[in-house]
Design a protein around this motif. Structure first.
Motif, PDB file in Angstrom:
ATOM      1  N   THR A  51      61.071  10.705  42.637  1.00 41.33           N
ATOM      2  CA  THR A  51      62.301  10.724  41.827  1.00 41.33           C
ATOM      3  C   THR A  51      62.808  12.155  41.742  1.00 41.33           C
ATOM      4  O   THR A  51      62.049  13.061  41.368  1.00 41.33           O
ATOM      5  CB  THR A  51      62.021  10.188  40.415  1.00 41.33           C
ATOM      6  OG1 THR A  51      61.583   8.827  40.513  1.00 41.33           O
ATOM      7  CG2 THR A  51      63.286  10.228  39.571  1.00 41.33           C
ATOM      8  N   GLU A  53      66.620  14.668  41.117  1.00 42.97           N
ATOM      9  CA  GLU A  53      68.064  14.816  40.912  1.00 42.97           C
ATOM     10  C   GLU A  53      68.560  16.129  41.518  1.00 42.97           C
ATOM     11  O   GLU A  53      69.663  16.591  41.207  1.00 42.97           O
ATOM     12  CB  GLU A  53      68.385  14.780  39.415  1.00 42.97           C
ATOM     13  CG  GLU A  53      67.997  13.493  38.713  1.00 42.97           C
ATOM     14  CD  GLU A  53      68.729  12.265  39.246  1.00 42.97           C
ATOM     15  OE1 GLU A  53      69.712  12.423  40.001  1.00 42.97           O
ATOM     16  OE2 GLU A  53      68.300  11.129  38.930  1.00 42.97           O
ATOM     17  N   THR A  69      67.226   8.418  42.913  1.00 45.87           N
ATOM     18  CA  THR A  69      68.130   9.322  42.207  1.00 45.87           C
ATOM     19  C   THR A  69      69.179   8.535  41.447  1.00 45.87           C
ATOM     20  O   THR A  69      69.497   7.390  41.816  1.00 45.87           O
ATOM     21  CB  THR A  69      68.808  10.294  43.193  1.00 45.87           C
ATOM     22  OG1 THR A  69      69.655  11.191  42.460  1.00 45.87           O
ATOM     23  CG2 THR A  69      69.646   9.542  44.216  1.00 45.87           C
ATOM     24  N   THR A  70      69.744   9.143  40.400  1.00 47.98           N
ATOM     25  CA  THR A  70      70.886   8.548  39.691  1.00 47.98           C
ATOM     26  C   THR A  70      72.197   9.212  40.098  1.00 47.98           C
ATOM     27  O   THR A  70      73.255   8.885  39.560  1.00 47.98           O
ATOM     28  CB  THR A  70      70.702   8.668  38.169  1.00 47.98           C
ATOM     29  OG1 THR A  70      70.663  10.056  37.814  1.00 47.98           O
ATOM     30  CG2 THR A  70      69.439   7.964  37.711  1.00 47.98           C
ATOM     31  N   GLY A 105      70.172   4.695  41.472  1.00 42.78           N
ATOM     32  CA  GLY A 105      70.217   4.009  40.196  1.00 42.78           C
ATOM     33  C   GLY A 105      71.636   3.972  39.640  1.00 42.78           C
ATOM     34  O   GLY A 105      72.234   5.032  39.418  1.00 42.78           O
ATOM     35  N   LEU A 108      74.151   4.678  35.133  1.00 43.40           N
ATOM     36  CA  LEU A 108      73.864   5.870  34.338  1.00 43.40           C
ATOM     37  C   LEU A 108      74.883   6.960  34.666  1.00 43.40           C
ATOM     38  O   LEU A 108      75.867   7.137  33.951  1.00 43.40           O
ATOM     39  CB  LEU A 108      72.434   6.349  34.604  1.00 43.40           C
ATOM     40  CG  LEU A 108      71.335   5.424  34.054  1.00 43.40           C
ATOM     41  CD1 LEU A 108      69.967   5.885  34.523  1.00 43.40           C
ATOM     42  CD2 LEU A 108      71.386   5.400  32.532  1.00 43.40           C
ATOM     43  N   THR A 109      74.659   7.680  35.778  1.00 46.13           N
ATOM     44  CA  THR A 109      75.630   8.709  36.168  1.00 46.13           C
ATOM     45  C   THR A 109      76.941   8.072  36.612  1.00 46.13           C
ATOM     46  O   THR A 109      78.024   8.520  36.252  1.00 46.13           O
ATOM     47  CB  THR A 109      75.042   9.569  37.297  1.00 46.13           C
ATOM     48  OG1 THR A 109      73.777  10.091  36.882  1.00 46.13           O
ATOM     49  CG2 THR A 109      75.976  10.725  37.634  1.00 46.13           C
ATOM     50  N   ARG A 133      70.316  -0.852  36.332  1.00 45.93           N
ATOM     51  CA  ARG A 133      69.925  -0.037  35.191  1.00 45.93           C
ATOM     52  C   ARG A 133      68.670  -0.553  34.485  1.00 45.93           C
ATOM     53  O   ARG A 133      67.819   0.236  34.047  1.00 45.93           O
ATOM     54  CB  ARG A 133      71.087   0.064  34.201  1.00 45.93           C
ATOM     55  CG  ARG A 133      70.744   0.935  33.009  1.00 45.93           C
ATOM     56  CD  ARG A 133      71.946   1.262  32.178  1.00 45.93           C
ATOM     57  NE  ARG A 133      71.596   2.118  31.056  1.00 45.93           N
ATOM     58  CZ  ARG A 133      72.465   2.644  30.210  1.00 45.93           C
ATOM     59  NH1 ARG A 133      73.756   2.396  30.374  1.00 45.93           N
ATOM     60  NH2 ARG A 133      72.065   3.424  29.213  1.00 45.93           N
TER      61      ARG A 133
END
Length: 527
Positions: A51, A53, A69-70, A105, A108-109, A133
């Motif tokens: 994971t 970012e 990643t988001t 993901g 979220l973002t 999510r």
């Protein structure tokens, strides 16, 4: 299990040994993952889940990962996802590092996978997974780790099952059958080569000439050491088959996949089995040579070299170089049949058979020094019932191979003291019976018995008395009146009277220890 087409170099399938793949992860219903359309092969293998970012996580990646990643790393200075060029650069960095897939993901973002990112992934052939999510990244990582552990356990279990199959194949079918089992277990081509790197056998039988050449070159390049190489997208593992400095050839396995640790274990196991098989003729040749030397010396009228004879018998010894001699006496005309039965039992137990028919219906057998009662009982069970009923058997204690004659003499003495048709006696049975068991000792004691015991036997017969059993009870109980009388079932005064009668009839004083000893021996020879 799947197979590799070793004739035309095409992959036909990989079977139950498949690692964790993108496809397996998509089928994990609890995760609810989906793959963006046209974004790479779901057969990609996943080694690990990361994971991150970071906009460029590649310095901390090694290849084979599923990167989650988001999208924070894709945000520009304005707080929105970078443009198409930025997405392409991000994907290219990941692809160049060799990752297996990218998980994004949503919710979220951003609410959905950016179209430019999906386009870039499709163009690069990188599987792009949509992570809803409700699905935590840690659940994906745990699923992959659990599946990897499960596959590793299954691989070890399959290897554990394959090893006995390989052993049975080597025993029953030789090298060809062993190679077939190894080929199936490792999902590749198993190849046996001679000392010069020439292929002698393979499984399957029709292996591509290109693979044959590649394997031969690898073996010739590493004649005395194990090696691993990759040729034409094929992994080749080779090992020399060596024992005591002798190279009998080479074993190689070629596969279209990386060799797992269990594959290397199985290759090593097959190598050991082949080494044992190749060494067998050398051992037999060495033994036959020693036999020939001993026989030739006898033909020439010489005494054979004792050390050579002892080397021949060393195979029968235990780990400390000790042996025991088992003697079966009283077999008469059945001695030859008994020897054959004992030999057959030893061979069936994969033991060296040193069995000799001696004069007087005796059979002698050489045993290991650490053979216990269970081994000896199992061996004696091979004798025909009639032969066993008539015989006496004794076994000596452990002796060095150099002292086999002494061990045989001990066993003969013990067998003479053994019960006819009874259990095999050992040195414990001789204690207190050696003079009775020895032919010369027995003859002397028989004369003594005629002088001392026969007069009592005659008196008992004439008067209905019990002087002989009373004397025996008195002597065997060391002159203890109460104990001896109890054994006889009489009062101690009655026993005293009988012993006084014995002293009177024989003219002896039983207070003398030497007199008591001779009387006891004279009684024992009557048994």
């Amino acid at each position: 299990m799947g197979a590799y087409d070793w004739t035309n170099w095409s992959v036909a399938g990989m079977g139950c040994g498949v690692p964790v793949t993108v496809r397996w992860l998509l089928r994990h219903t609890d995760l609810n993952l989906t793959q963006a359309a046209d974004t790479g092969d779901p057969a990609r293998e996943i080694d690990f889940v990361v994971t991150t970012e970071l906009s460029d996580p590649t310095p901390w990646l090694s290849g084979g990962e599923l990167v989650l990643t988001t999208g924070i790393g894709l945000l520009g200075r304005t707080g929105v996802i970078v443009d198409r060029a930025g997405c392409e650069a991000y994907v290219r960095r990941l692809v160049d590092k060799g990752i297996s897939a990218l998980g994004f993901g949503v919710g979220l973002t951003v609410d959905d996978v950016p179209a430019d990112l999906a386009t870039a992934a499709a163009a690069a052939g990188l599987p792009l997974l949509l992570v809803p999510r409700p699905t935590p990244f840690v659940a994906i990582a745990r699923a992959v780790a659990d599946r990897s552990a499960e596959l590793q356990y299954r691989s070890q279990e399959l290897a554990a099952r394959a090893q006995p199959r390989m052993t049975r194949a080597a025993v029953s079918g030789g090298a060809v059958a062993l190679l077939r089992e190894l080929s199936a277990a490792c999902d590749g081509a198993a190849i046996l080569l001679d000392e010069d790197g020439r292929v002698t056998q393979s499984a399957p039988a029709s292996v591509s000439p290109a693979i044959m050449r590649a394997v031969g070159e690898q073996v010739r390049g590493h004649p005395t050491a194990s090696s691993v190489a990759i040729e034409h997208d094929t992994v080749i593992v080779s090992q020399p088959i060596r024992v005591a400095g002798r190279t009998h050839g080479h074993l190689a396995v070629a596969a279209a996949h990386d060799m797992k640790p269990t594959d290397h274990v199985l290759i090593g196991h097959a190598n050991s089995l082949l080494a044992l098989d190749f060494e067998k003729p050398h051992r037999l040749d060495a033994v036959e040579s020693r036999v020939n030397v001993a026989v030739f010396a006898l033909l020439l009228g010489d005494e054979p070299d004792g050390s050579q004879v002892q080397q021949l018998a060393a195979e029968a010894a235990d780990g400390h170089g000790r042996v025991r001699v088992l003697v079966v006496r009283g077999l008469g005309a059945r001695a030859e049949d008994a020897a054959e039965a004992l030999t057959a039992r030893l061979v069936a137990r994969r033991r060296p058979a040193f069995v000799s028919v001696r004069d007087g219906g005796e059979v002698a057998v050489l045993l290991r020094g650490n053979d216990d009662d269970a081994v000896i009982t199992d061996l004696m069970a091979a004798l025909p019932r009639a032969a066993r009923r008539r015989s006496r058997a004794g076994v000596g204690g452990p002796v060095p191979v150099t002292a086999v004659r002494d061990g045989h003499r001990d066993a003969v003495t013990i067998a003479a003291a053994a019960e006819r048709g009874g259990a095999v006696a050992d040195r414990r049975a001789v204690a207190g019976m050696s003079l009775v068991a020895s032919p010369s000792g027995r003859a002397s004691l028989a004369d003594l018995s005629r002088l001392l015991i026969d007069p009592l036997v005659e008196y008992d017969a004439a008067h209905g008395s019990a002087l002989v059993p009373s004397l025996r009870a008195y002597l065997e109980n060391h002159g203890q009146w109460e104990t001896a009388a109890s054994d006889l079932g009489v009062h101690r005064h009655t026993l005293r009277a009988r012993i006084a009668k014995v002293e009177d009839r024989l003219g002896l004083d039983l207070d003398s220890a030497r007199v008591r000893a001779e009387l006891l021996l004279a009684l024992l020879v009557k048994d």
